[in-house]
Design an enzyme around this catalytic site. Structure first.
Site, PDB file in Angstrom:
ATOM      1  N   GLU A 280      75.306  29.949 -17.463  1.00 37.70           N
ATOM      2  CA  GLU A 280      74.884  28.420 -17.650  1.00 37.70           C
ATOM      3  C   GLU A 280      75.648  27.832 -18.940  1.00 37.70           C
ATOM      4  O   GLU A 280      76.298  28.731 -19.587  1.00 37.70           O
ATOM      5  CB  GLU A 280      73.368  28.498 -18.141  1.00 37.70           C
ATOM      6  CG  GLU A 280      72.357  28.849 -16.898  1.00 37.70           C
ATOM      7  CD  GLU A 280      71.117  28.714 -17.054  1.00 37.70           C
ATOM      8  OE1 GLU A 280      70.576  28.104 -18.222  1.00 37.70           O
ATOM      9  OE2 GLU A 280      70.293  28.894 -16.199  1.00 37.70           O
TER      10      GLU A 280
ATOM     11  N   HIS B 247      67.685  16.878 -20.296  1.00 39.00           N
ATOM     12  CA  HIS B 247      68.303  17.762 -19.379  1.00 39.00           C
ATOM     13  C   HIS B 247      69.338  16.965 -18.514  1.00 39.00           C
ATOM     14  O   HIS B 247      68.914  15.748 -17.934  1.00 39.00           O
ATOM     15  CB  HIS B 247      67.496  18.587 -18.369  1.00 39.00           C
ATOM     16  CG  HIS B 247      68.142  19.635 -17.410  1.00 39.00           C
ATOM     17  ND1 HIS B 247      69.250  19.422 -16.720  1.00 39.00           N
ATOM     18  CD2 HIS B 247      67.951  20.964 -17.695  1.00 39.00           C
ATOM     19  CE1 HIS B 247      69.382  20.539 -16.142  1.00 39.00           C
ATOM     20  NE2 HIS B 247      68.890  21.789 -16.838  1.00 39.00           N
TER      21      HIS B 247
ATOM     22  N   ARG C   5      74.451  21.246 -23.172  1.00 41.27           N
ATOM     23  CA  ARG C   5      73.746  20.026 -22.540  1.00 41.27           C
ATOM     24  C   ARG C   5      73.840  18.785 -23.311  1.00 41.27           C
ATOM     25  O   ARG C   5      73.844  17.781 -22.916  1.00 41.27           O
ATOM     26  CB  ARG C   5      72.316  20.322 -22.623  1.00 41.27           C
ATOM     27  CG  ARG C   5      71.822  21.739 -21.611  1.00 41.27           C
ATOM     28  CD  ARG C   5      70.387  22.035 -21.726  1.00 41.27           C
ATOM     29  NE  ARG C   5      70.050  22.911 -20.476  1.00 41.27           N
ATOM     30  CZ  ARG C   5      68.930  23.582 -20.243  1.00 41.27           C
ATOM     31  NH1 ARG C   5      68.053  23.302 -21.022  1.00 41.27           N
ATOM     32  NH2 ARG C   5      68.806  24.230 -19.410  1.00 41.27           N
TER      33      ARG C   5
ATOM     34  N   HIS D 270      63.721  16.546 -21.582  1.00 39.87           N
ATOM     35  CA  HIS D 270      63.551  17.930 -20.981  1.00 39.87           C
ATOM     36  C   HIS D 270      62.696  18.926 -22.116  1.00 39.87           C
ATOM     37  O   HIS D 270      61.865  19.772 -21.688  1.00 39.87           O
ATOM     38  CB  HIS D 270      64.772  18.629 -20.640  1.00 39.87           C
ATOM     39  CG  HIS D 270      64.578  19.941 -20.081  1.00 39.87           C
ATOM     40  ND1 HIS D 270      64.031  20.215 -18.844  1.00 39.87           N
ATOM     41  CD2 HIS D 270      65.100  21.088 -20.456  1.00 39.87           C
ATOM     42  CE1 HIS D 270      64.081  21.572 -18.724  1.00 39.87           C
ATOM     43  NE2 HIS D 270      64.815  22.111 -19.632  1.00 39.87           N
TER      44      HIS D 270
ATOM     45  N   ARG E 126      69.517  23.127 -28.064  1.00 41.83           N
ATOM     46  CA  ARG E 126      69.053  24.426 -27.502  1.00 41.83           C
ATOM     47  C   ARG E 126      70.105  24.881 -26.723  1.00 41.83           C
ATOM     48  O   ARG E 126      70.494  24.217 -25.706  1.00 41.83           O
ATOM     49  CB  ARG E 126      67.897  24.282 -26.898  1.00 41.83           C
ATOM     50  CG  ARG E 126      67.204  25.518 -26.219  1.00 41.83           C
ATOM     51  CD  ARG E 126      65.900  25.411 -25.724  1.00 41.83           C
ATOM     52  NE  ARG E 126      65.628  24.600 -24.400  1.00 41.83           N
ATOM     53  CZ  ARG E 126      65.809  24.973 -23.030  1.00 41.83           C
ATOM     54  NH1 ARG E 126      66.213  25.946 -22.941  1.00 41.83           N
ATOM     55  NH2 ARG E 126      65.695  23.972 -22.181  1.00 41.83           N
TER      56      ARG E 126
END
Length: 537
Positions: free
Chosen positions: A116, A244, A291, A352, A387
């Site tokens: 990811e 997100h 992100r 998110h 994060r």
């Protein structure tokens, strides 16, 4: 009134992990879990991507996972906390596997490790695209085996009980604020009850409902964060709200359906309305950048082209592999007329995850005695300003375990948690209140709040927008407090109060942070400050 040895507020991965461990360690003590809807209706349930952990020690290492986390956190992570989570995480994953959680495997029987954004190696364990739901299932099945665990559904926590409720003056400067339990609204009996507890764990989840568009369920209203702030506990870094990058674009639908980052990890490409893959203009890691970078890039493309979404292109991916790995995403898209093998998926950023929250130490202790916090409601220092994908489930398991260890040490050391005379704790005073005559006063205020936060305190911020947001929040706060004082307590008024408090904390943190770092990007302060600091409120 109820009394319990251990009180757990929230039934997600953090709350259930902690409850299981204390129940097993102390079979003669009572463990009470309370949740405001169904037991499995939590942010955990909606976690699609997976859980990160160093599993392949030949090709991966703790140092690499630590470094990826620190880079994503943009300088604000606490390194000692990152090391704790990364090094203790694999053992916690093994525990949940032993509880019965199943993660996808390759044909050879090895765990299929995903990639990811922000990760330098394949280290994401997943269960198709419903990893959180699978972990929740395994934990709940274990909880049912313990006779000393009681789980109460449809129970809304109104306030933490502290010395304040005995008439003592409690301020931010008070050094011995102590939690004695909570007041709860039992939604089945519509009465407010006292629950007295020796030790309390807050695992109440996030606050995505502060925004108009969010991947979070309706229950994610920041109640735990707001309660601790009202009780004069410490909250930090609330300005870091993670959007997100890829929520399915469906106008008017809330919550938004999440298109997990793992789709880009498997080769999905972000494209603008002209079909151009644009991420290479923003970051060398392209579609697998962290992100915060991807969300800002999408926001920039949407503003530049005047569109409300971009596209995620999966047409070049292997159909059989896609359906096997992302069955729910495939079916969801199909249900709204999108064949992901023939058409691109419209996506846009959505609120998110809260990287800030209730300030805790390395043992999950809050600034309030006998009160721990774990999961998304807590600010441990792991995430810093942003994060890293799939670190949240890992963090929840590590710190709920550490809260259990610390609480065990207290009790085995013959420490008796401070307790007031339970009978002396006053009943909830509803004198002079009436049923709300117009629910529109509550529902419209929540819509106003979500619009304020989305328009003024979103992915990109300015000083003027933040000032406007604060002025409007001040008015909403005054109106809502007057309504709260005159009407009977309901979940709707409580959630509205929580969201206004959370909104205030996000805006105030954003105003204090005179720089752009991680998830907080202010065009009036585009550079990074040389002075690294947490914003504690």
């Amino acid at each position: 009134m109820q009394q319990t040895d251990f009180l757990v507020i929230g039934s997600g991965i953090a709350g259930l992990t902690y409850a299981l461990k204390v129940a097993k360690q102390f079979p003669d003590k009572k463990v009470l879990i309370i949740t405001k809807t169904q037991a499995d209706e939590t942010n955990t349930k909606y976690a699609q991507g997976g859980v990160a952990g160093v599993w392949d020690e030949v090709n991966d290492s703790y140092d690499k996972h630590i470094e990826d986390t620190l880079i994503a956190g943009d300088g604000l992570c606490k390194r000692d906390i990152v090391e704790i989570v990364v090094k203790e995480g694999p053992q916690r994953i093994k525990e949940i596997i032993n509880y019965g959680a199943e993660f996808d495997k390759t044909e050879s029987g090895e765990y299929a490790l995903g990639m990811e954004g922000g990760h330098s190696k394949h280290r994401i364990l997943h269960h198709k695209d419903v990893t959180g739901q699978e972990m929740e299932r395994a934990l709940l099945s274990q909880v049912r085996l313990h006779k000393n665990i009681k789980l109460i559904k449809h129970c809304f926590v109104v306030d933490i009980i502290t010395q304040h409720h005995f008439g003592y003056l409690v301020t931010k400067a008070t050094t011995d604020i102590t939690c004695y339990g909570v007041y709860v609204l039992n939604l089945e009996t519509n009465t407010i009850q006292k629950i007295i507890a020796g030790i309390t764990l807050l695992a109440s989840g996030g606050c995505g409902q502060a925004y108009r568009t969010t991947t979070n369920p309706k229950i994610a209203t920041g109640d735990g964060i707001a309660m601790v702030y009202r009780a004069k506990g410490r909250i930090e870094n609330m300005e870091f709200i993670q959007f997100h990058p890829t929520a399915l674009y469906e106008p008017g639908v809330s919550p938004s359906f999440l298109i997990t980052e793992a789709v880009r990890g498997d080769g999905g490409i972000l494209r603008n309305k002209d079909g151009e893959g644009f991420m290479e203009r923003y970051d060398s890691r392209k579609d697998l950048a962290p992100r915060d970078i991807v969300a800002r890039a999408i926001d920039s493309e949407m503003k530049r082209t005047g569109t409300e979404h971009v596209y995620l292109d999966c047409r070049h991916m292997n159909e059989e592999k896609f359906i096997h790995h992302f069955p729910n995403i495939y079916e969801k898209c199909k249900s709204i007329g999108i064949d992901v093998m023939q058409q691109m998926i419209p996506v846009a950023p959505a609120a998110h995850y809260s990287c800030g929250g209730i300030k805790t130490d390395e043992w999950a202790r809050t600034s309030i005695i006998n009160l721990y916090a774990a999961g998304e409601c807590a600010s441990t220092g792991l995430h810093g300003a942003n994060r890293l994908a799939s670190n949240s489930l890992l963090e929840a398991m590590v710190f709920s375990h550490r809260a259990y260890l610390h609480a065990t040490g207290l009790l085995q050391g013959n420490h008796t948690p401070a307790a007031m005379n339970a009978a002396a704790i006053p009943d909830w005073d509803a004198q002079g209140t009436t049923d709300p005559r117009e629910m529109i006063l509550i529902t419209q205020s929540q819509k106003e709040l979500q619009q304020i936060m989305s328009d003024y305190v979103g992915i990109v911020r300015t000083d003027v927008r933040l000032r406007r947001a604060m002025k409007r929040l001040d008015l909403l706060y005054e109106e809502t407090e007057q309504l709260y004082a005159s009407t009977k307590v309901s979940p709707q008024i409580c959630e509205l109060r929580s969201l206004i408090t959370v909104g205030y904390l996000i805006v105030k943190g954003a105003q204090f942070r005179k720089e752009s770092r991680g998830l907080h990007f202010n065009t009036d302060h585009p550079g990074k400050s040389a002075l690294l600091q947490d914003i504690v409120l």
